[in-house]
Design a protein around this motif. Structure first.
Motif, PDB file in Angstrom:
ATOM      1  N   ASN A  32       0.840  -1.197   0.000  1.00 29.01           N
ATOM      2  CA  ASN A  32       0.000   0.000   0.000  1.00 29.01           C
ATOM      3  C   ASN A  32       0.876   1.248   0.000  1.00 29.01           C
ATOM      4  N   VAL A  33       0.765   2.041  -1.070  1.00 29.28           N
ATOM      5  CA  VAL A  33       1.566   3.257  -1.234  1.00 29.28           C
ATOM      6  C   VAL A  33       0.632   4.461  -1.224  1.00 29.28           C
ATOM      7  N   TYR A  34       1.028   5.498  -0.493  1.00 36.02           N
ATOM      8  CA  TYR A  34       0.213   6.702  -0.338  1.00 36.02           C
ATOM      9  C   TYR A  34       1.070   7.909  -0.715  1.00 36.02           C
ATOM     10  N   ILE A  54       4.757  -8.125  -6.585  1.00 35.65           N
ATOM     11  CA  ILE A  54       4.038  -7.444  -5.512  1.00 35.65           C
ATOM     12  C   ILE A  54       2.965  -6.555  -6.129  1.00 35.65           C
ATOM     13  N   LYS A  55       1.743  -6.683  -5.671  1.00 39.33           N
ATOM     14  CA  LYS A  55       0.639  -5.858  -6.143  1.00 39.33           C
ATOM     15  C   LYS A  55       0.636  -4.538  -5.377  1.00 39.33           C
ATOM     16  N   VAL A  56       0.720  -3.427  -6.108  1.00 37.82           N
ATOM     17  CA  VAL A  56       0.725  -2.113  -5.477  1.00 37.82           C
ATOM     18  C   VAL A  56      -0.691  -1.540  -5.449  1.00 37.82           C
ATOM     19  N   ILE A  57      -1.154  -1.222  -4.250  1.00 36.43           N
ATOM     20  CA  ILE A  57      -2.405  -0.484  -4.084  1.00 36.43           C
ATOM     21  C   ILE A  57      -2.001   0.971  -3.870  1.00 36.43           C
ATOM     22  N   TYR A  58      -2.297   1.805  -4.860  1.00 40.14           N
ATOM     23  CA  TYR A  58      -1.782   3.176  -4.872  1.00 40.14           C
ATOM     24  C   TYR A  58      -2.912   4.169  -4.627  1.00 40.14           C
ATOM     25  N   ASN A  59      -2.775   4.975  -3.572  1.00 40.72           N
ATOM     26  CA  ASN A  59      -3.757   6.004  -3.246  1.00 40.72           C
ATOM     27  C   ASN A  59      -3.062   7.351  -3.108  1.00 40.72           C
ATOM     28  N   THR A  60      -3.847   8.424  -3.235  1.00 41.26           N
ATOM     29  CA  THR A  60      -3.252   9.756  -3.183  1.00 41.26           C
ATOM     30  C   THR A  60      -3.925  10.621  -2.124  1.00 41.26           C
ATOM     31  N   PHE A  61      -3.162  11.596  -1.638  1.00 44.67           N
ATOM     32  CA  PHE A  61      -3.669  12.597  -0.697  1.00 44.67           C
ATOM     33  C   PHE A  61      -3.378  13.974  -1.274  1.00 44.67           C
ATOM     34  N   ASP A  62      -4.019  15.002  -0.698  1.00 54.11           N
ATOM     35  CA  ASP A  62      -3.843  16.347  -1.237  1.00 54.11           C
ATOM     36  C   ASP A  62      -3.220  17.325  -0.259  1.00 54.11           C
ATOM     37  N   SER A  63      -2.905  16.866   0.932  1.00 58.07           N
ATOM     38  CA  SER A  63      -2.216  17.731   1.893  1.00 58.07           C
ATOM     39  C   SER A  63      -1.546  16.868   2.944  1.00 58.07           C
ATOM     40  N   GLN A  72      -3.190   7.534  10.808  1.00 61.27           N
ATOM     41  CA  GLN A  72      -3.494   7.136  12.181  1.00 61.27           C
ATOM     42  C   GLN A  72      -4.528   6.021  12.235  1.00 61.27           C
ATOM     43  N   THR A  73      -5.323   5.908  11.181  1.00 65.80           N
ATOM     44  CA  THR A  73      -6.404   4.923  11.187  1.00 65.80           C
ATOM     45  C   THR A  73      -6.277   3.871  10.086  1.00 65.80           C
ATOM     46  N   THR A  74      -5.382   4.099   9.134  1.00 67.05           N
ATOM     47  CA  THR A  74      -5.229   3.181   8.001  1.00 67.05           C
ATOM     48  C   THR A  74      -3.772   2.787   7.862  1.00 67.05           C
ATOM     49  N   SER A  75      -3.526   1.534   7.545  1.00 73.69           N
ATOM     50  CA  SER A  75      -2.159   1.049   7.400  1.00 73.69           C
ATOM     51  C   SER A  75      -1.679   1.245   5.960  1.00 73.69           C
ATOM     52  N   TYR A  76      -0.590   2.003   5.815  1.00 72.14           N
ATOM     53  CA  TYR A  76       0.109   2.136   4.538  1.00 72.14           C
ATOM     54  C   TYR A  76       1.539   1.657   4.733  1.00 72.14           C
ATOM     55  N   ASP A  77       2.135   1.175   3.652  1.00 70.80           N
ATOM     56  CA  ASP A  77       3.501   0.646   3.734  1.00 70.80           C
ATOM     57  C   ASP A  77       4.546   1.676   3.340  1.00 70.80           C
ATOM     58  N   VAL A  78       4.222   2.528   2.377  1.00 70.54           N
ATOM     59  CA  VAL A  78       5.108   3.622   1.972  1.00 70.54           C
ATOM     60  C   VAL A  78       4.276   4.892   1.890  1.00 70.54           C
ATOM     61  N   ILE A  79       4.759   5.950   2.514  1.00 72.14           N
ATOM     62  CA  ILE A  79       4.131   7.265   2.389  1.00 72.14           C
ATOM     63  C   ILE A  79       5.200   8.252   1.932  1.00 72.14           C
ATOM     64  N   ILE A  80       4.750   9.358   1.292  1.00 70.45           N
ATOM     65  CA  ILE A  80       5.717  10.332   0.768  1.00 70.45           C
ATOM     66  C   ILE A  80       5.302  11.735   1.222  1.00 70.45           C
ATOM     67  N   PRO A  81       5.517  12.033   2.499  1.00 68.15           N
ATOM     68  CA  PRO A  81       5.161  13.343   3.041  1.00 68.15           C
ATOM     69  C   PRO A  81       6.245  14.386   2.776  1.00 68.15           C
ATOM     70  N   VAL A 255      11.828  19.234   0.797  1.00 69.90           N
ATOM     71  CA  VAL A 255      12.173  17.868   0.416  1.00 69.90           C
ATOM     72  C   VAL A 255      10.987  16.980   0.755  1.00 69.90           C
ATOM     73  N   ASP A 256      10.490  16.265  -0.231  1.00 71.39           N
ATOM     74  CA  ASP A 256       9.508  15.212   0.012  1.00 71.39           C
ATOM     75  C   ASP A 256      10.270  13.898   0.050  1.00 71.39           C
ATOM     76  N   ALA A 257       9.898  13.015   0.944  1.00 73.58           N
ATOM     77  CA  ALA A 257      10.699  11.811   1.141  1.00 73.58           C
ATOM     78  C   ALA A 257       9.823  10.593   1.399  1.00 73.58           C
ATOM     79  N   MET A 258      10.388   9.433   1.072  1.00 70.76           N
ATOM     80  CA  MET A 258       9.689   8.160   1.272  1.00 70.76           C
ATOM     81  C   MET A 258       9.952   7.651   2.678  1.00 70.76           C
ATOM     82  N   CYS A 259       8.875   7.254   3.344  1.00 68.85           N
ATOM     83  CA  CYS A 259       8.950   6.781   4.721  1.00 68.85           C
ATOM     84  C   CYS A 259       8.094   5.525   4.874  1.00 68.85           C
ATOM     85  N   ILE A 260       8.380   4.768   5.932  1.00 70.76           N
ATOM     86  CA  ILE A 260       7.593   3.582   6.265  1.00 70.76           C
ATOM     87  C   ILE A 260       6.902   3.829   7.602  1.00 70.76           C
ATOM     88  N   PRO A 261       5.567   3.891   7.611  1.00 68.98           N
ATOM     89  CA  PRO A 261       4.854   4.138   8.871  1.00 68.98           C
ATOM     90  C   PRO A 261       5.052   3.016   9.884  1.00 68.98           C
TER      91      PRO A 261
END
Length: 345
Positions: A32-34, A54-63, A72-81, A255-261
């Motif tokens: 799961n990538v966000y 590996i099947k990627v489930i890709y979702n997006t955010f706007d802020s 805080q309520t959903t599990s993602y594997d990679v986020i890019i804040p 800098v936007d960076a890849m992180c693991i929650p």
């Protein structure tokens, strides 16, 4: 973030040497990538899936704020804040320390974009893109004598033909830089002064927007507005009369960076994905697509000097003051919210 209208042929055999220990993953394995919208070459997702299984489930955010609430309520594997969000996530113990033995392509990331204030020990993040905030303006309508400073956004000559950012951190950040204050100030008097400056500019602005700026500048409905250099590339592609400059008072180096929650369910897959995105072929394709400056050293070295010396593609951050956002105390974040209500009402 918008797709650049350029093309690049990917190497057909990216897996060799790119994915450390990628192997053949089970078809049931999911990642799961966000990420931000329009902030990845989606062909790379297909490439990663094909090469790893590996099947990627890709979702997006706007802020970053929406990202914060969702993880805080959903599990993602990679986020890019963004940087200041990463700082907050670290402070609140929401990220996992990274095992760089499993991300060997980290060595390809330029050290200029590591160990910054938001992650000083570089324990939790791998730089994805970087950039600066500046002003995009129309050379047909904006006098050359009026450019060079943030004050263009308050110039009454361009009443109803400029705009301001519709997010509190960037908008107040612009005002703080113009006033000579730190982007990370916790002085409420300085923040109030910055808010009052934006309020004073409202009669000049046609609007306080985000995505609308991406439409109204190329269509010449407005003639100047702040934006990020990566999106400036897209706008200038659409309208060559547009140009971009970084104001002399300084800017936000982001800098936007890849992180693991902390609550990631597929850490191994996350490490493979991060390592893949840091490979030269993937990073080059992604730079070509998103338009934001790449922190990957081999991407920079492989590009023509005409591109690497162009401040639109790779801003020369030695030519003006820069400051990265960091997380602010809860009280100050609330004060930002209060000021923003004042600005918008």
């Amino acid at each position: 973030m918008k797709k650049r209208m350029l093309s690049l042929l990917l190497c057909s055999a990216m897996c060799a040497g790119l994915l450390s220990g990628c192997g053949n993953a089970s078809s049931a394995e999911v990642l799961n990538v966000y990420n931000w919208g329009e902030y990845i070459d989606t062909d790379l997702i297909d490439q990663f899936e094909e090469e790893t299984g590996i099947k990627v489930i890709y979702n997006t955010f706007d802020s970053n704020e929406n990202l914060y609430s969702h993880i805080q309520t959903t599990s993602y594997d990679v986020i890019i804040p963004s940087d200041y969000a990463i700082s907050r996530f670290i402070d609140e113990d929401m990220l996992q320390p990274l095992n760089y033995d499993h991300i060997p392509n980290m060595k390809l990331i330029d050290e200029k974009y590591t160990h910054l204030d938001f992650d000083p020990e570089q324990k939790y993040s791998v730089p994805y893109t970087w950039g600066v905030v500046g002003i995009v303006y129309n050379t047909k309508y904006v006098d050359k004598a009026d450019i060079g400073s943030w004050d263009l956004l308050w110039n009454p000559k361009y009443t109803n033909r400029t705009a301001m950012f519709n997010n509190s951190r960037d908008a107040l950040g612009i005002a703080l830089m113009y006033l000579g204050y730190s982007l990370n100030t916790t002085d409420k008097d300085e923040l109030r002064e910055a808010a009052d400056l934006i309020i004073a500019g409202k009669p000049v602005y046609q609007g306080i927007w985000m995505d609308q700026i991406l439409e109204k500048l190329p269509s010449e409905e407005i003639v100047a507005a702040p934006y990020y250099n990566g999106d400036a590339v897209t706008m200038i592609d659409e309208n060559p009369d547009l140009a971009f400059y970084v104001p002399k008072e300084g800017t936000n180096l982001f800098v936007d960076a890849m992180c693991i929650p902390k609550n990631a369910k597929n850490v191994s897959g996350a490490e493979k994905f991060i390592n893949f995105m840091c490979s030269t072929e993937a990073a080059m394709a992604n730079w070509e697509y998103v338009g934001y400056s790449s922190p990957q050293t081999e991407v920079y070295n492989e590009l023509d000097e005409e591109i690497t010396s162009d401040p639109l593609y790779f801003p020369d951050i030695t030519q003006y003051p820069t400051e990265a956002y960091t997380n602010l105390p809860t009280e100050i974040n609330q004060y930002y919210n209060d000021l923003w209500v004042d600005i918008l009402t």
